[in-house]
Motif scaffolding. Sequence first.
Motif, PDB file in Angstrom:
ATOM      1  N   ASP A 172       0.842  -1.196   0.000  1.00  0.00           N
ATOM      2  CA  ASP A 172       0.000   0.000   0.000  1.00  0.00           C
ATOM      3  C   ASP A 172       0.882   1.253   0.000  1.00  0.00           C
ATOM      4  N   PRO A 173       0.397   2.380  -0.559  1.00  0.00           N
ATOM      5  CA  PRO A 173       1.185   3.624  -0.559  1.00  0.00           C
ATOM      6  C   PRO A 173       1.439   4.115   0.869  1.00  0.00           C
ATOM      7  N   CYS A 174       2.562   4.802   1.078  1.00  0.00           N
ATOM      8  CA  CYS A 174       2.916   5.308   2.410  1.00  0.00           C
ATOM      9  C   CYS A 174       3.833   6.519   2.288  1.00  0.00           C
ATOM     10  N   TYR A 175       3.977   7.239   3.411  1.00  0.00           N
ATOM     11  CA  TYR A 175       4.905   8.360   3.502  1.00  0.00           C
ATOM     12  C   TYR A 175       5.998   8.089   4.538  1.00  0.00           C
ATOM     13  N   GLU A 176       5.622   7.371   5.610  1.00  0.00           N
ATOM     14  CA  GLU A 176       6.576   7.097   6.680  1.00  0.00           C
ATOM     15  C   GLU A 176       6.457   5.640   7.131  1.00  0.00           C
ATOM     16  N   ASP A 177       7.544   5.127   7.735  1.00  0.00           N
ATOM     17  CA  ASP A 177       7.595   3.726   8.169  1.00  0.00           C
ATOM     18  C   ASP A 177       6.460   3.362   9.119  1.00  0.00           C
ATOM     19  N   ILE A 178       6.054   4.314   9.984  1.00  0.00           N
ATOM     20  CA  ILE A 178       5.053   4.017  11.013  1.00  0.00           C
ATOM     21  C   ILE A 178       3.743   3.532  10.406  1.00  0.00           C
ATOM     22  N   GLN A 179       3.434   3.976   9.188  1.00  0.00           N
ATOM     23  CA  GLN A 179       2.204   3.523   8.530  1.00  0.00           C
ATOM     24  C   GLN A 179       2.253   2.026   8.243  1.00  0.00           C
ATOM     25  N   CYS A 180       3.442   1.512   8.034  1.00  0.00           N
ATOM     26  CA  CYS A 180       3.631   0.091   7.713  1.00  0.00           C
ATOM     27  C   CYS A 180       3.843  -0.734   8.978  1.00  0.00           C
ATOM     28  N   ILE A 181       4.662  -0.212   9.894  1.00  0.00           N
ATOM     29  CA  ILE A 181       5.016  -0.927  11.120  1.00  0.00           C
ATOM     30  C   ILE A 181       3.782  -1.239  11.965  1.00  0.00           C
ATOM     31  N   THR A 182       2.841  -0.285  12.023  1.00  0.00           N
ATOM     32  CA  THR A 182       1.675  -0.428  12.897  1.00  0.00           C
ATOM     33  C   THR A 182       0.922  -1.726  12.648  1.00  0.00           C
ATOM     34  N   PHE A 184       2.064  -4.310  10.120  1.00  0.00           N
ATOM     35  CA  PHE A 184       2.863  -5.432   9.625  1.00  0.00           C
ATOM     36  C   PHE A 184       4.083  -5.764  10.462  1.00  0.00           C
ATOM     37  N   GLY A 185       4.385  -4.963  11.473  1.00  0.00           N
ATOM     38  CA  GLY A 185       5.558  -5.246  12.308  1.00  0.00           C
ATOM     39  C   GLY A 185       6.837  -4.775  11.640  1.00  0.00           C
ATOM     40  N   PRO A 186       7.821  -5.671  11.450  1.00  0.00           N
ATOM     41  CA  PRO A 186       9.108  -5.277  10.863  1.00  0.00           C
ATOM     42  C   PRO A 186       8.949  -4.908   9.377  1.00  0.00           C
ATOM     43  N   ALA A 187       8.463  -3.705   9.118  1.00  0.00           N
ATOM     44  CA  ALA A 187       8.224  -3.244   7.750  1.00  0.00           C
ATOM     45  C   ALA A 187       8.745  -1.822   7.597  1.00  0.00           C
ATOM     46  N   ILE A 188       8.939  -1.399   6.351  1.00  0.00           N
ATOM     47  CA  ILE A 188       9.437  -0.060   6.060  1.00  0.00           C
ATOM     48  C   ILE A 188       8.639   0.539   4.904  1.00  0.00           C
ATOM     49  N   CYS A 189       8.728   1.865   4.791  1.00  0.00           N
ATOM     50  CA  CYS A 189       8.148   2.561   3.648  1.00  0.00           C
ATOM     51  C   CYS A 189       9.291   2.823   2.682  1.00  0.00           C
ATOM     52  N   LYS A 190       9.302   2.120   1.579  1.00  0.00           N
ATOM     53  CA  LYS A 190      10.403   2.213   0.626  1.00  0.00           C
ATOM     54  C   LYS A 190       9.861   2.624  -0.736  1.00  0.00           C
ATOM     55  N   GLN A 191      10.373   3.749  -1.229  1.00  0.00           N
ATOM     56  CA  GLN A 191       9.945   4.290  -2.519  1.00  0.00           C
ATOM     57  C   GLN A 191       8.425   4.480  -2.565  1.00  0.00           C
ATOM     58  N   GLY A 192       7.857   4.870  -1.416  1.00  0.00           N
ATOM     59  CA  GLY A 192       6.439   5.207  -1.364  1.00  0.00           C
ATOM     60  C   GLY A 192       5.488   4.047  -1.166  1.00  0.00           C
ATOM     61  N   TYR A 200      12.974 -10.370   6.071  1.00  0.00           N
ATOM     62  CA  TYR A 200      11.608 -10.664   6.493  1.00  0.00           C
ATOM     63  C   TYR A 200      10.739 -10.832   5.254  1.00  0.00           C
ATOM     64  N   LYS A 201       9.687 -11.629   5.401  1.00  0.00           N
ATOM     65  CA  LYS A 201       8.736 -11.770   4.297  1.00  0.00           C
ATOM     66  C   LYS A 201       7.321 -11.768   4.859  1.00  0.00           C
ATOM     67  N   PHE A 202       6.384 -11.368   4.011  1.00  0.00           N
ATOM     68  CA  PHE A 202       4.996 -11.217   4.432  1.00  0.00           C
ATOM     69  C   PHE A 202       4.299 -12.572   4.488  1.00  0.00           C
ATOM     70  N   LYS A 203       3.716 -12.885   5.648  1.00  0.00           N
ATOM     71  CA  LYS A 203       2.958 -14.116   5.830  1.00  0.00           C
ATOM     72  C   LYS A 203       1.468 -13.770   5.751  1.00  0.00           C
ATOM     73  N   ALA A 205      -1.162 -15.598   6.026  1.00  0.00           N
ATOM     74  CA  ALA A 205      -2.006 -16.228   7.041  1.00  0.00           C
ATOM     75  C   ALA A 205      -2.028 -15.419   8.333  1.00  0.00           C
ATOM     76  N   LYS A 206      -0.896 -14.794   8.672  1.00  0.00           N
ATOM     77  CA  LYS A 206      -0.803 -14.008   9.901  1.00  0.00           C
ATOM     78  C   LYS A 206      -0.938 -12.510   9.656  1.00  0.00           C
ATOM     79  N   GLY A 207      -0.754 -12.099   8.406  1.00  0.00           N
ATOM     80  CA  GLY A 207      -0.900 -10.695   8.059  1.00  0.00           C
ATOM     81  C   GLY A 207       0.221  -9.810   8.545  1.00  0.00           C
ATOM     82  N   ILE A 208       1.393 -10.393   8.838  1.00  0.00           N
ATOM     83  CA  ILE A 208       2.532  -9.619   9.321  1.00  0.00           C
ATOM     84  C   ILE A 208       3.809 -10.063   8.625  1.00  0.00           C
ATOM     85  N   CYS A 209       4.872  -9.284   8.832  1.00  0.00           N
ATOM     86  CA  CYS A 209       6.181  -9.632   8.288  1.00  0.00           C
ATOM     87  C   CYS A 209       6.915 -10.521   9.295  1.00  0.00           C
ATOM     88  N   ILE A 210       7.398 -11.648   8.820  1.00  0.00           N
ATOM     89  CA  ILE A 210       8.088 -12.610   9.683  1.00  0.00           C
ATOM     90  C   ILE A 210       9.499 -12.824   9.154  1.00  0.00           C
TER      91      ILE A 210
END
Length: 280
Positions: A172-182, A184-192, A200-203, A205-210
């Motif tokens: 999904d589009p983002c401006y800052e890491d916090i939009q993703c972390i909230t 997905f956990g260990p996630a970043i906003c990269k190139q928008g 880490y990879k997205f699971k 079934a759990k909906g988070i980065c593992i």
Amino acid sequence: MSDSDCESLENAVCINHFCQCNGSKFCEEKLQTKVTKLGENCKIEADCNIKHSVCEDGKCKCEDGRVGSTDVRTCLKVADGLGSDCEDRVQCFTKIPHTICKNEKCACQEKTHQFNGTCFEDIALGQKCNHPGECTITPFAKCMDGECICKEGYVPNSAATKCLEIANRINDPCYEDIQCITKFGPAICKQGFCMCEDMYKFKLAKGICIRDILLDEACQFNTDCKSIDQESRLECILGKCKCRSEYVEKLGSCTSSAAYILEHTMLVIFLSIMHIHVFQ
């Protein structure tokens, strides 16, 4: 007519629509006080020499729907709301707090903002608030438990000046890491766009980065295991990530069996040649 119409005469009453002396030989005209400032003493309405004023409780006051000017010499119409015509700020703030008369129109004063036709103080995220309208200076903010916070589905940016929408899906589009972390956990906003951090990879079934599980680390499923910087050559065997059958382990990574055999053969040939040269 009534007796009040005869107030300008001493000892006069209204009889048959005419002012007549009430048992007195003479009905003299009362000496009137010409009041030119609101709030000063008066006896009758005629004393108040101010348009749209009345004598009430012995004081000159403005009639209903009007308010005294700053210099208390004029009765001005109370403004209906923001954007109404005005001459004096009292016309505005009498009905709407935190207002001024700017360019002959009622407007919110400095450090306040308009919300639902009323002016509220500018209260930033994280500050104390008393009314929901105070927090509306920040879009998608609300007043909860006496503090301005972001509404559900939003998080403050790093400077606490905006409420950013929480990403619902990876990529999904983002401006800052916090939009993703909230979410997905260990996630970043990269190139928008939101994506999992390295390793880490997205699971789904759990909906988070593992975190990826590497060679010799504990696992439950084959999908838990991943090689570094290449298509996975691992599988989960007896609870640990091991090289798949077509690969062999070498220096902490999985190498193609064919490549390993070729490399091993070349090494044997090289050593054999070196051995021959040594004993010649």
